[in-house]
Structure formats: C-alpha cells, structure tokens
Design a protein around this motif. Structure first.
Motif, PDB file in Angstrom:
ATOM      1  N   VAL A 272       4.267  39.894  44.776  1.00  0.00           N
ATOM      2  CA  VAL A 272       2.972  40.451  44.409  1.00  0.00           C
ATOM      3  C   VAL A 272       3.135  41.230  43.111  1.00  0.00           C
ATOM      4  CG1 VAL A 272       1.187  42.106  45.069  1.00  0.00           C
ATOM      5  CG2 VAL A 272       2.133  40.545  46.774  1.00  0.00           C
ATOM      6  N   SER A 273       2.262  40.969  42.164  1.00  0.00           N
ATOM      7  CA  SER A 273       2.303  41.655  40.870  1.00  0.00           C
ATOM      8  C   SER A 273       0.959  42.309  40.587  1.00  0.00           C
ATOM      9  CB  SER A 273       2.635  40.683  39.744  1.00  0.00           C
ATOM     10  OG  SER A 273       3.918  40.136  39.929  1.00  0.00           O
ATOM     11  N   SER A 274       1.018  43.399  39.840  1.00  0.00           N
ATOM     12  CA  SER A 274      -0.201  44.105  39.466  1.00  0.00           C
ATOM     13  C   SER A 274       0.054  44.910  38.210  1.00  0.00           C
ATOM     14  CB  SER A 274      -0.629  45.040  40.603  1.00  0.00           C
ATOM     15  OG  SER A 274      -1.835  45.700  40.269  1.00  0.00           O
ATOM     16  N   THR A 275      -1.015  45.257  37.525  1.00  0.00           N
ATOM     17  CA  THR A 275      -0.967  46.203  36.424  1.00  0.00           C
ATOM     18  C   THR A 275      -1.980  47.287  36.772  1.00  0.00           C
ATOM     19  OG1 THR A 275      -0.394  44.501  34.825  1.00  0.00           O
ATOM     20  CG2 THR A 275      -1.288  46.559  33.948  1.00  0.00           C
ATOM     21  N   ALA A 276      -1.466  48.460  37.114  1.00  0.00           N
ATOM     22  CA  ALA A 276      -2.344  49.537  37.589  1.00  0.00           C
ATOM     23  C   ALA A 276      -1.558  50.843  37.633  1.00  0.00           C
ATOM     24  CB  ALA A 276      -2.876  49.211  38.981  1.00  0.00           C
TER      25      ALA A 276
END
Length: 145
Positions: free
Chosen positions: A109-113
């Motif tokens: 799982v990847s995110s930018t936050a």
C-alpha cells in the motif's frame, strides 16, 4: 453433533523499521484483525478487519509492506496447540490481493499524505480440522518513506 471451536484466533502486527529518505518523520500504529472464534464445522470463512495507522510530521510518500509471518504469502499460518490454522491478509475488501512485500503476486500500500488509516482485511478459510485453543501469528510491518 459436537461443535468444535478454536477460540481466540488472533494476529499481532509489529513495526519492523522505517527507512527515512526525506526530512519527514513517520510513526505507525498497527492493529491486526481479531478473528474471534473459529468453528471447524462452519462452511463459512471467518473474516475480520484490522488497521494500520500512519502519521508523518510532513506530507511524504510512503509504502507499507507486510512480511509472511509464519507460513508464506500463499498461505500464512497461526500457531496454536500442535496444529497450524491457515489464514491470510489482504489489501482489498474482496480479499483478492494478498498484502505482502510486492514480490510474486503480492501487493503493498502506498500513499502521499501526512497521515492515513489503511484497512488490513483478514480471512481464515473454512473447513480446517484444528483443535480448540488460542492461535496467533506475528507479522512485521515495514514502512518505507
């Protein structure tokens, strides 16, 4: 007909490490699925949802990976009594994509936050002939940012 129950099937998740590639600092708070009781006579799989919470002090890109625990990405196992209880962890609510380290057919799982909550979908397949008792596994969570 006797009903045999493997009570207290659960899973623990721990943070392995973080690999800071930026000036941000991130923390992670994992909570594994709590499967509760497992009925060996039930034709229905037992499903549960855990959560991995990520908090960073600045917006940053990060990736969350899980290791195999006991077993493999094809089939993780919880230890208990003398028998293993098969289960797996998934990225999606349909439980089609195994949450792993990105190798083979597993996903991450990847995110930018600056923060986020990420569901961990778990399933224990039906029809396992195990004895009653407590079952658990340890999964290491790695966040790379």
């Amino acid at each position: 007909m006797a009903k045999i129950v493997a009570a207290g099937a659960g899973m623990l998740i721990y943070l392995v490490s973080a690999y800071p590639a930026r000036a941000a600092t991130c923390s992670i708070s994992p909570q594994g699925p709590n499967f509760g009781s497992y009925d060996t006579l039930s034709p229905t799989a037992v499903e549960s949802v855990g959560n991995i919470s990520v908090t960073c002090d600045a917006t940053t890109s990060f990736t969350i990976a899980l290791d195999t625990g006991s077993g493999s990405f094809v089939q993780r196992t919880m230890a208990g009594n003398a028998m293993p209880l098969r289960y797996n962890l998934y990225i999606d609510a349909t439980r089609l994509i195994v949450w792993g380290d990105g190798s083979g057919s597993t996903g991450t799982v990847s995110s930018t936050a600056t923060s986020g909550n990420f569901a961990v979908y778990g399933r224990i397949p039906a029809g396992q002939n195990v004895t009653a008792g407590s079952y658990s596994d340890t999964i290491f969570v790695t966040i790379s940012y």
